[in-house]
Scaffold this motif. Sequence first.
Motif, PDB file in Angstrom:
ATOM      1  N   GLU A  20       0.828  -1.207   0.000  1.00  0.00           N
ATOM      2  CA  GLU A  20       0.000   0.000   0.000  1.00  0.00           C
ATOM      3  C   GLU A  20       0.862   1.257   0.000  1.00  0.00           C
ATOM      4  OE1 GLU A  20      -3.325   2.190   2.863  1.00  0.00           O
ATOM      5  OE2 GLU A  20      -2.803   0.078   3.198  1.00  0.00           O
ATOM      6  N   LEU A  21       1.958   1.217   0.760  1.00  0.00           N
ATOM      7  CA  LEU A  21       2.884   2.347   0.778  1.00  0.00           C
ATOM      8  C   LEU A  21       3.501   2.564  -0.594  1.00  0.00           C
ATOM      9  CD1 LEU A  21       4.402   4.507   2.435  1.00  0.00           C
ATOM     10  CD2 LEU A  21       6.125   2.765   2.950  1.00  0.00           C
ATOM     11  N   PHE A  22       3.838   1.471  -1.278  1.00  0.00           N
ATOM     12  CA  PHE A  22       4.385   1.533  -2.635  1.00  0.00           C
ATOM     13  C   PHE A  22       3.438   2.299  -3.555  1.00  0.00           C
ATOM     14  CE2 PHE A  22       4.501  -0.284  -6.917  1.00  0.00           C
ATOM     15  CZ  PHE A  22       5.850  -0.160  -7.249  1.00  0.00           C
ATOM     16  N   GLN A  23       2.167   1.952  -3.497  1.00  0.00           N
ATOM     17  CA  GLN A  23       1.183   2.601  -4.366  1.00  0.00           C
ATOM     18  C   GLN A  23       0.971   4.063  -3.978  1.00  0.00           C
ATOM     19  OE1 GLN A  23      -2.410   0.404  -4.982  1.00  0.00           O
ATOM     20  NE2 GLN A  23      -3.545   2.128  -5.812  1.00  0.00           N
ATOM     21  N   ASN A  24       0.898   4.342  -2.680  1.00  0.00           N
ATOM     22  CA  ASN A  24       0.646   5.714  -2.223  1.00  0.00           C
ATOM     23  C   ASN A  24       1.791   6.660  -2.584  1.00  0.00           C
ATOM     24  OD1 ASN A  24      -1.783   4.936  -1.140  1.00  0.00           O
ATOM     25  ND2 ASN A  24      -1.009   4.692   0.936  1.00  0.00           N
ATOM     26  N   LEU A  25       3.022   6.190  -2.404  1.00  0.00           N
ATOM     27  CA  LEU A  25       4.168   7.057  -2.662  1.00  0.00           C
ATOM     28  C   LEU A  25       4.370   7.348  -4.145  1.00  0.00           C
ATOM     29  CD1 LEU A  25       6.843   5.699  -0.144  1.00  0.00           C
ATOM     30  CD2 LEU A  25       5.458   7.773   0.048  1.00  0.00           C
ATOM     31  N   LEU A  26       3.946   6.404  -5.006  1.00  0.00           N
ATOM     32  CA  LEU A  26       4.168   6.577  -6.442  1.00  0.00           C
ATOM     33  C   LEU A  26       2.956   7.134  -7.178  1.00  0.00           C
ATOM     34  CD1 LEU A  26       6.207   3.352  -7.323  1.00  0.00           C
ATOM     35  CD2 LEU A  26       7.049   5.660  -6.906  1.00  0.00           C
ATOM     36  N   SER A  27       1.838   7.313  -6.481  1.00  0.00           N
ATOM     37  CA  SER A  27       0.632   7.845  -7.124  1.00  0.00           C
ATOM     38  C   SER A  27       0.630   9.363  -7.056  1.00  0.00           C
ATOM     39  CB  SER A  27      -0.625   7.305  -6.441  1.00  0.00           C
ATOM     40  OG  SER A  27      -0.709   5.900  -6.594  1.00  0.00           O
TER      41      SER A  27
ATOM     42  N   VAL B  84       0.706  19.623 -10.563  1.00  0.00           N
ATOM     43  CA  VAL B  84       0.347  18.322 -11.111  1.00  0.00           C
ATOM     44  C   VAL B  84      -0.771  18.502 -12.126  1.00  0.00           C
ATOM     45  CG1 VAL B  84      -0.502  16.021 -10.589  1.00  0.00           C
ATOM     46  CG2 VAL B  84       1.009  17.188  -8.975  1.00  0.00           C
ATOM     47  N   ASP B  85      -0.605  17.926 -13.300  1.00  0.00           N
ATOM     48  CA  ASP B  85      -1.643  17.967 -14.329  1.00  0.00           C
ATOM     49  C   ASP B  85      -2.687  16.889 -14.017  1.00  0.00           C
ATOM     50  OD1 ASP B  85      -2.539  18.852 -17.121  1.00  0.00           O
ATOM     51  OD2 ASP B  85      -2.398  16.678 -17.338  1.00  0.00           O
ATOM     52  N   HIS B  86      -3.966  17.282 -13.940  1.00  0.00           N
ATOM     53  CA  HIS B  86      -5.034  16.377 -13.499  1.00  0.00           C
ATOM     54  C   HIS B  86      -5.227  15.207 -14.461  1.00  0.00           C
ATOM     55  CE1 HIS B  86      -6.436  19.395 -10.488  1.00  0.00           C
ATOM     56  NE2 HIS B  86      -5.900  20.223 -11.363  1.00  0.00           N
ATOM     57  N   ASN B  87      -5.257  15.506 -15.744  1.00  0.00           N
ATOM     58  CA  ASN B  87      -5.488  14.450 -16.737  1.00  0.00           C
ATOM     59  C   ASN B  87      -4.341  13.444 -16.762  1.00  0.00           C
ATOM     60  OD1 ASN B  87      -7.929  15.608 -17.551  1.00  0.00           O
ATOM     61  ND2 ASN B  87      -6.886  16.979 -18.985  1.00  0.00           N
ATOM     62  N   PHE B  88      -3.120  13.974 -16.686  1.00  0.00           N
ATOM     63  CA  PHE B  88      -1.952  13.091 -16.669  1.00  0.00           C
ATOM     64  C   PHE B  88      -1.953  12.229 -15.408  1.00  0.00           C
ATOM     65  CE2 PHE B  88       2.441  12.184 -15.464  1.00  0.00           C
ATOM     66  CZ  PHE B  88       2.900  11.544 -16.607  1.00  0.00           C
ATOM     67  N   ALA B  89      -2.391  12.820 -14.281  1.00  0.00           N
ATOM     68  CA  ALA B  89      -2.394  12.091 -13.004  1.00  0.00           C
ATOM     69  C   ALA B  89      -3.257  10.843 -13.080  1.00  0.00           C
ATOM     70  CB  ALA B  89      -2.880  13.003 -11.887  1.00  0.00           C
ATOM     71  N   LYS B  90      -4.400  10.947 -13.736  1.00  0.00           N
ATOM     72  CA  LYS B  90      -5.303   9.787 -13.840  1.00  0.00           C
ATOM     73  C   LYS B  90      -4.637   8.653 -14.620  1.00  0.00           C
ATOM     74  CE  LYS B  90     -10.033   8.555 -15.156  1.00  0.00           C
ATOM     75  NZ  LYS B  90      -9.617   7.299 -15.808  1.00  0.00           N
ATOM     76  N   THR B  91      -4.026   8.990 -15.758  1.00  0.00           N
ATOM     77  CA  THR B  91      -3.333   7.975 -16.560  1.00  0.00           C
ATOM     78  C   THR B  91      -2.168   7.366 -15.797  1.00  0.00           C
ATOM     79  OG1 THR B  91      -3.916   9.222 -18.550  1.00  0.00           O
ATOM     80  CG2 THR B  91      -2.188   7.555 -18.769  1.00  0.00           C
ATOM     81  N   TRP B  92      -1.423   8.232 -15.106  1.00  0.00           N
ATOM     82  CA  TRP B  92      -0.251   7.771 -14.340  1.00  0.00           C
ATOM     83  C   TRP B  92      -0.680   6.802 -13.242  1.00  0.00           C
ATOM     84  CZ3 TRP B  92       5.022   8.322 -14.490  1.00  0.00           C
ATOM     85  CH2 TRP B  92       5.719   7.949 -13.345  1.00  0.00           C
ATOM     86  N   ASN B  93      -1.722   7.128 -12.509  1.00  0.00           N
ATOM     87  CA  ASN B  93      -2.170   6.282 -11.393  1.00  0.00           C
ATOM     88  C   ASN B  93      -2.678   4.931 -11.876  1.00  0.00           C
ATOM     89  OD1 ASN B  93      -1.502   8.322  -9.646  1.00  0.00           O
ATOM     90  ND2 ASN B  93      -3.588   9.110  -9.452  1.00  0.00           N
ATOM     91  N   ASP B  94      -3.270   4.908 -13.071  1.00  0.00           N
ATOM     92  CA  ASP B  94      -3.686   3.620 -13.656  1.00  0.00           C
ATOM     93  C   ASP B  94      -2.473   2.726 -13.890  1.00  0.00           C
ATOM     94  OD1 ASP B  94      -6.328   4.340 -13.623  1.00  0.00           O
ATOM     95  OD2 ASP B  94      -6.362   5.066 -15.706  1.00  0.00           O
ATOM     96  N   ARG B  95      -1.377   3.327 -14.347  1.00  0.00           N
ATOM     97  CA  ARG B  95      -0.142   2.550 -14.570  1.00  0.00           C
ATOM     98  C   ARG B  95       0.418   2.017 -13.255  1.00  0.00           C
ATOM     99  NH1 ARG B  95       2.890   6.801 -18.642  1.00  0.00           N
ATOM    100  NH2 ARG B  95       1.595   6.460 -20.493  1.00  0.00           N
ATOM    101  N   ILE B  96       0.356   2.838 -12.224  1.00  0.00           N
ATOM    102  CA  ILE B  96       0.879   2.410 -10.922  1.00  0.00           C
ATOM    103  C   ILE B  96       0.042   1.255 -10.376  1.00  0.00           C
ATOM    104  CG2 ILE B  96       1.312   3.119  -8.539  1.00  0.00           C
ATOM    105  CD1 ILE B  96       3.274   4.250 -10.623  1.00  0.00           C
ATOM    106  N   ARG B  97      -1.268   1.324 -10.545  1.00  0.00           N
ATOM    107  CA  ARG B  97      -2.124   0.205 -10.088  1.00  0.00           C
ATOM    108  C   ARG B  97      -1.802  -1.069 -10.855  1.00  0.00           C
ATOM    109  NH1 ARG B  97      -5.949   4.393  -9.125  1.00  0.00           N
ATOM    110  NH2 ARG B  97      -6.588   4.467 -11.329  1.00  0.00           N
TER     111      ARG B  97
END
Length: 452
Positions: free
Chosen positions: A234-241, A260-273
């Motif tokens: 969980e820490l891994f995901q939180n720190l990289l999201s 932080v760009d909002h649209n980019f953040a959504k795509t980035w977080n999908d990759r982290i998941r």
Amino acid sequence: MSKKKSMVINFEDNVILMTRKFLKRRIMCSEGKFRHHVKERAHIFELIKSTVEMGESNSALLIGPRGCGKTALINCVLKELSTLKIFKDNALIVNLHGLVHTDDRLALKDTIRQMQLENIVGDKVFGSFAENLQFLLECLKSGDKEHSKPVIFILDEFDLFCTHQNQTLLYNLFDIAQSAQAPICVIGITCRLDVIELLEKRVKSRFSHRQIFLFPGDISSADNSITAFDDRLELFQNLLSLPDDENVNKVEEEYDDCTVDHNFAKTWNDRIRTLVNNVTMINLLKRMYQTTVSERSFRNFLAVAVSTLSEKHQSLEVNDFVEASKMFSRDDKVLMLEGLSVLEICLIIAMKHETEIYDGEPLNFESVFNRYIKFANENSSIQSVQRPVIMKAFEHIKNLEILVPVTNTCSKVEKEYQCYKFLLTSEQVMDAVKSYPGLPTAVCQWTLSSFN
């Protein structure tokens, strides 16, 4: 058309650079909330709070292995207390570190500086140790619970203060805390379990003997169903999201130079998941967690992986973490061997063979010397070395604690025949030889031979 394309590329490049900057800041700067050791944190919180609000004097030791979160816990408690008006307006915090304040004179001068007493004492802060100590004690003892400002002393690497002459600083701090002349709280942070035994008798008698232990892997979270590794994942995901729409304003206030760009953040977080659910990634994190549970090492590992982000490499892949893990999975003893000379490596190999042939029996310089000389005589590419030089190399290896003396060795035995236990495994020696740059081929082949 080409101009528009160029603008898009530049925008994306800027987003990646901002993302890298934001993630590194978040990873390396621990967040305000402390997730684990709930009972221990509450204990420290109440101790310091009672000193500030009630004028009580306290002393305690926070004990635990390196990397378990001792300093992070203290910083979290102080940050939360700083939101209270009475703490913010009245409390003084003095931070001392055993590695920096190597004697009581340095610790005393920095205490006076942090307590902002320079204007009162003038240039006495540069005076003798006795003058500074007397002045500080008078400042602390002259007040009372109602009118004195509470002082919180945080002593990191507390065990190193025990090595100071006569433990004068510790004695006086504990004495003031015990006598309750002025409200002070002394918190020592150390990884030494036997730290109480390091205190002199007169110092020990004035210490409260309050010890608070932190154990690694004890997450002590509200949800008892969460395992230690689940917490790490969980820490891994939180720190990289990246922050979502709800948290972005709060985060941008904390990291005012990182947008932080909002649209980019959504795509980035999908990759982290996706990474969190990747089997290879999970197995890698499990192996690292089995090696060390230290959150500090884990954050350093993530920082190395994040550092690979660039205009040409705009996403984190599993291979980035695999490569980063190699920096943290190396054996410390193997790394130490890489700094030895070729002669010393040859002696290490000779010790390896001695240990293997005689099934772990103790060895001495003479046996190692004879084995090395036999190898050198059989290989013309190996330059001959005089005995005193070999003895000096052997002494260096011994000083690195790769060899430990056998306890029942007679003190009258000549040093060439003193027996030692070899602490390295064959695998460690082999790894060191493989990674040693420019090692002669004959030496590498000698490592592989079993009875030479």
